[in-house]
Design a protein around this motif. Structure first.
Motif, PDB file in Angstrom:
ATOM      1  N   GLU A   1     -16.093  28.097  -2.673  1.00  0.00           N
ATOM      2  CA  GLU A   1     -14.664  28.323  -2.142  1.00  0.00           C
ATOM      3  C   GLU A   1     -13.537  29.066  -3.198  1.00  0.00           C
ATOM      4  N   ASN A   2     -12.742  30.282  -2.740  1.00  0.00           N
ATOM      5  CA  ASN A   2     -11.952  30.841  -3.652  1.00  0.00           C
ATOM      6  C   ASN A   2     -10.801  29.691  -3.463  1.00  0.00           C
ATOM      7  N   ASP A   3     -10.064  29.988  -4.669  1.00  0.00           N
ATOM      8  CA  ASP A   3      -9.031  29.005  -4.727  1.00  0.00           C
ATOM      9  C   ASP A   3      -7.794  29.618  -3.971  1.00  0.00           C
ATOM     10  N   GLU A   4      -6.999  28.574  -3.399  1.00  0.00           N
ATOM     11  CA  GLU A   4      -6.068  29.330  -2.451  1.00  0.00           C
ATOM     12  C   GLU A   4      -5.435  30.545  -3.143  1.00  0.00           C
ATOM     13  N   PHE A   5      -5.018  31.484  -2.237  1.00  0.00           N
ATOM     14  CA  PHE A   5      -4.239  32.805  -2.770  1.00  0.00           C
ATOM     15  C   PHE A   5      -3.125  32.558  -3.740  1.00  0.00           C
ATOM     16  N   THR A   6      -3.187  32.973  -4.783  1.00  0.00           N
ATOM     17  CA  THR A   6      -2.074  32.802  -6.001  1.00  0.00           C
ATOM     18  C   THR A   6      -1.406  34.212  -6.051  1.00  0.00           C
ATOM     19  N   ASP A   7      -0.083  34.054  -5.970  1.00  0.00           N
ATOM     20  CA  ASP A   7       0.576  35.182  -6.347  1.00  0.00           C
ATOM     21  C   ASP A   7       0.904  35.398  -7.544  1.00  0.00           C
ATOM     22  N   LEU A   8       0.162  36.612  -7.902  1.00  0.00           N
ATOM     23  CA  LEU A   8       0.239  36.724  -9.308  1.00  0.00           C
ATOM     24  C   LEU A   8       1.577  37.027  -9.931  1.00  0.00           C
ATOM     25  N   THR A   9       2.477  37.646  -9.247  1.00  0.00           N
ATOM     26  CA  THR A   9       3.761  37.966  -9.982  1.00  0.00           C
ATOM     27  C   THR A   9       4.488  36.464 -10.378  1.00  0.00           C
ATOM     28  N   GLU A  10       4.071  35.340  -9.557  1.00  0.00           N
ATOM     29  CA  GLU A  10       4.548  33.901  -9.739  1.00  0.00           C
ATOM     30  C   GLU A  10       3.792  33.332 -10.996  1.00  0.00           C
ATOM     31  N   ASN A  11       2.731  33.960 -11.367  1.00  0.00           N
ATOM     32  CA  ASN A  11       1.919  33.208 -12.210  1.00  0.00           C
ATOM     33  C   ASN A  11       2.475  33.265 -13.642  1.00  0.00           C
ATOM     34  N   ILE A  12       2.524  31.955 -14.093  1.00  0.00           N
ATOM     35  CA  ILE A  12       3.320  32.038 -15.587  1.00  0.00           C
ATOM     36  C   ILE A  12       2.597  32.494 -16.636  1.00  0.00           C
ATOM     37  N   ASN A  13       1.230  32.762 -16.439  1.00  0.00           N
ATOM     38  CA  ASN A  13       0.441  33.419 -17.576  1.00  0.00           C
ATOM     39  C   ASN A  13       0.720  34.755 -17.372  1.00  0.00           C
ATOM     40  N   TYR A  14       0.984  35.187 -16.161  1.00  0.00           N
ATOM     41  CA  TYR A  14       1.385  36.792 -16.008  1.00  0.00           C
ATOM     42  C   TYR A  14       2.675  37.034 -16.646  1.00  0.00           C
ATOM     43  N   LYS A  15       3.633  35.937 -16.378  1.00  0.00           N
ATOM     44  CA  LYS A  15       4.910  36.551 -17.000  1.00  0.00           C
ATOM     45  C   LYS A  15       5.026  36.448 -18.468  1.00  0.00           C
ATOM     46  N   ASN A  16       4.292  35.257 -18.901  1.00  0.00           N
ATOM     47  CA  ASN A  16       4.118  35.330 -20.415  1.00  0.00           C
ATOM     48  C   ASN A  16       3.498  36.285 -21.123  1.00  0.00           C
ATOM     49  N   ALA A  17       2.495  37.206 -20.568  1.00  0.00           N
ATOM     50  CA  ALA A  17       1.641  37.918 -21.152  1.00  0.00           C
ATOM     51  C   ALA A  17       2.450  39.299 -21.483  1.00  0.00           C
TER      52      ALA A  17
ATOM     53  N   LYS B   1      -4.940  32.656 -20.632  1.00  0.00           N
ATOM     54  CA  LYS B   1      -3.698  32.794 -21.153  1.00  0.00           C
ATOM     55  C   LYS B   1      -3.903  34.009 -21.956  1.00  0.00           C
ATOM     56  N   VAL B   2      -2.999  35.074 -21.725  1.00  0.00           N
ATOM     57  CA  VAL B   2      -3.192  36.241 -22.294  1.00  0.00           C
ATOM     58  C   VAL B   2      -1.922  36.494 -22.958  1.00  0.00           C
ATOM     59  N   ILE B   3      -1.936  37.005 -24.294  1.00  0.00           N
ATOM     60  CA  ILE B   3      -0.729  37.338 -25.007  1.00  0.00           C
ATOM     61  C   ILE B   3      -0.797  38.667 -25.509  1.00  0.00           C
ATOM     62  N   TYR B   4       0.162  39.465 -25.064  1.00  0.00           N
ATOM     63  CA  TYR B   4       0.192  40.861 -25.747  1.00  0.00           C
ATOM     64  C   TYR B   4       1.640  40.735 -26.565  1.00  0.00           C
ATOM     65  N   VAL B   5       1.537  41.264 -28.006  1.00  0.00           N
ATOM     66  CA  VAL B   5       2.693  41.302 -28.997  1.00  0.00           C
ATOM     67  C   VAL B   5       2.517  42.758 -29.556  1.00  0.00           C
ATOM     68  N   THR B   6       3.604  43.088 -30.073  1.00  0.00           N
ATOM     69  CA  THR B   6       3.570  44.125 -30.857  1.00  0.00           C
ATOM     70  C   THR B   6       3.523  43.525 -32.431  1.00  0.00           C
ATOM     71  N   SER B   7       2.963  44.275 -33.469  1.00  0.00           N
ATOM     72  CA  SER B   7       3.242  43.608 -34.990  1.00  0.00           C
ATOM     73  C   SER B   7       4.734  43.005 -35.079  1.00  0.00           C
ATOM     74  N   GLU B   8       5.606  43.707 -34.662  1.00  0.00           N
ATOM     75  CA  GLU B   8       7.040  43.548 -34.937  1.00  0.00           C
ATOM     76  C   GLU B   8       7.560  42.214 -34.026  1.00  0.00           C
ATOM     77  N   ASP B   9       7.088  41.908 -33.058  1.00  0.00           N
ATOM     78  CA  ASP B   9       7.322  40.887 -32.165  1.00  0.00           C
ATOM     79  C   ASP B   9       6.648  39.589 -32.923  1.00  0.00           C
ATOM     80  N   PHE B  10       5.272  39.884 -33.725  1.00  0.00           N
ATOM     81  CA  PHE B  10       4.760  38.837 -34.070  1.00  0.00           C
ATOM     82  C   PHE B  10       5.470  38.433 -35.668  1.00  0.00           C
ATOM     83  N   THR B  11       5.781  39.616 -36.345  1.00  0.00           N
ATOM     84  CA  THR B  11       6.447  39.443 -37.570  1.00  0.00           C
ATOM     85  C   THR B  11       7.884  38.586 -37.223  1.00  0.00           C
ATOM     86  N   ASN B  12       8.531  39.261 -36.257  1.00  0.00           N
ATOM     87  CA  ASN B  12       9.654  38.287 -36.086  1.00  0.00           C
ATOM     88  C   ASN B  12       9.621  36.792 -35.606  1.00  0.00           C
TER      89      ASN B  12
END
Ligand code: ADP
Ligand code: MG
Length: 450
Positions: free
Chosen positions: A90-106, A173-184
């Protein structure tokens, strides 16, 4: 049993050879597909997953392909429908992607998705590697290292991986950063001197399932950041987490990069993106035109594709420029003349591509009355040394050649003489306006638009 069912595996192989699919795409997308049934002249194909993202992808990329292959093999045309396997647990109940915390953090740009990425001969391999990684992070190519010049689509591909992964497995848990973000992040946490701030920063990166660091060349030489990244990399890699890096050059050409990085970056897969060829430029422009409310003639699209060649960012810039101009002059029909005018600056700038070191060499020789052999020789009398230096200077100034490439062009083993020559001319220009004017004159001869 219908012959389509009987020959199902053959159909897939036919598609692989006819469309020259690379093994990664074939294994990821085609091989797992199963024949389900034929009803109302429609072939239903079962995707052994309940991932709607996969369905969407197959629909856009492979529906036509299957229709054509079936028509060609059986001389009969069918419609094709992909269906998800809903009988899986069974599929997990429908998750609204835009509400997903992982999406926001990515930290992903919603425009940069696989759906909007145009595939061409310049980026085909990078694209399939990116897809394969998005489909099974941490399992095949780790790290995935994407390199290529500015504006060629590295960032777009990385974000696409992020979207794809999160849409199919929202708990990743997806994280995208520029090298600048990482350095900062690293520098701020170190500066705080606070142990818990440092652990928080480490936690953020070392608990990622997919870590993407864009333009990695910028962390080279920044000691603390480089060290932190090294440890993060090792932790994640050891845990089987996916790492994706981008850079302007392959690892072995990142000169000041430590050996220990070079070997690690090469552990997975290294792919490049080249400048787009004419067909790809046309395809990208057509996509832009389709998404625009103004109608843009093919003639204009061709004009842009023929004149703006260096990268896709500039291609988009040229396109937008034309749209903006047509808004200003308030017309619905953009003429070629309007387009040519709109692109004057961009197109002239691109003429630099036609300037080769030989063009510069000839201009310098003409101005100083020496021969090209003289310039390449090792003779050191002033009449020859000066134009030789001027040549070195102009190669950097006009066409951005590296010292090494200039040395190579002059068949010199050591590029320090080129550095010296370049600096000498630069200094003399500052000191002597007459000399400066002469150099300018040569420059104008070579490139009248400047
Ligand atoms: P890079 O990171 O290599 O400098 P970007 O990914 O930022 O380049 O791409 C520059 C621009 O060109 C972006 O707006 C991106 O969406 C677009 N672009 C690049 N490659 C493609 C492609 N293959 N199809 C569609 N748009 C592309
Ligand atoms: Mg980028």
């Amino acid at each position: 049993m219908h012959q389509i069912e009987e020959k199902w595996e053959e159909i897939k192989e036919y598609i692989m050879t006819e469309y020259s699919l690379n093994p990664v795409s074939y294994k990821t997308w085609i091989l797992p597909l199963k024949f389900q049934e034929i009803k109302d002249n429609t072939v239903y194909i079962l995707i052994p997953t309940e991932n709607s993202q996969t369905l969407k992808y197959l629909d856009t990329k492979y529906k036509k392909v299957f229709q054509v292959a079936i028509a060609e093999m059986f001389n009969e045309s069918f419609d094709v429908q992909f269906v998800l396997d809903n009988n899986r647990e069974e599929n997990d109940e429908f998750t609204d992607l835009t509400e997903n915390i992982n999406y926001k953090n990515a930290n992903l740009n919603p425009k940069y998705k696989f759906e909007t990425f145009v595939i061409g001969s310049n980026n085909k391999i990078a694209h399939s590697a990116a897809l394969a990684v998005a489909e099974s992070p941490g399992e095949i190519y780790n790290p995935l290292y994407i390199y290529g010049g500015a504006g060629l689509g590295k960032t777009h591909l990385m974000h696409s991986i992020g979207h794809f992964t999160l849409e199919s497995k929202p708990d990743t848990k997806v994280i995208y950063v520029t090298s600048e973000d990482f350095t900062n992040d690293v520098i701020e946490s170190i500066r705080s001197g606070n142990q818990s701030t440092i652990s928080k920063m480490r936690d953020k990166y070392r608990t990622a399932d997919v870590l993407m660091v864009d333009d990695i060349q910028f962390i080279i030489g920044k000691d603390a950041t480089q060290e932190e990244f090294f440890n993060t990399f090792n932790t994640l890699h050891l845990a089987g987490k996916q790492i994706i890096l981008s850079s302007d050059k392959p690892p072995k050409e990142l000169e000041t990069l430590d050996e220990r990085f070079k070997s690690r970056f090469g552990m997975g897969l290294i792919v490049d993106i080249q400048a787009p060829d004419y067909e790809t430029r046309m395809a990208i422009l057509r996509q832009l035109a389709e998404n625009n409310s103004k109608k843009i003639d093919d003639e204009i699209i061709k004009y842009i594709a023929e004149n703006v060649k260096s990268n896709i960012r500039e291609l988009e810039g040229a396109f937008n420029q034309i749209i903006n101009i047509s808004r200003i002059v308030n017309t619905d029909h953009i003429t070629l003349e309007t387009a040519e005018n709109a692109l004057k600056n961009i197109v002239n700038h691109n003429q630099n591509e036609l300037i080769t070191p030989d063009v510069i060499l000839n201009a310098v020789c003409e101005e100083y009355g020496v021969s090209t052999e003289d310039i390449r020789s090792t003779r050191r009398n002033q009449e020859i040394v000066t134009p030789r230096h001027v040549f070195m200077y102009l190669c950097r100034q006009i066409i951005d050649m590296t010292y090494e490439d200039i040395a190579k062009f002059l068949m010199k083993k050591d590029h320090t003489t080129v550095i010296h020559g370049y600096r000498k001319v630069k200094e003399d220009i500052m000191k002597d306006p007459e000399y400066a004017a002469r150099i300018n004159l040569i420059k104008n001869k070579i490139n009248p638009q400047n």
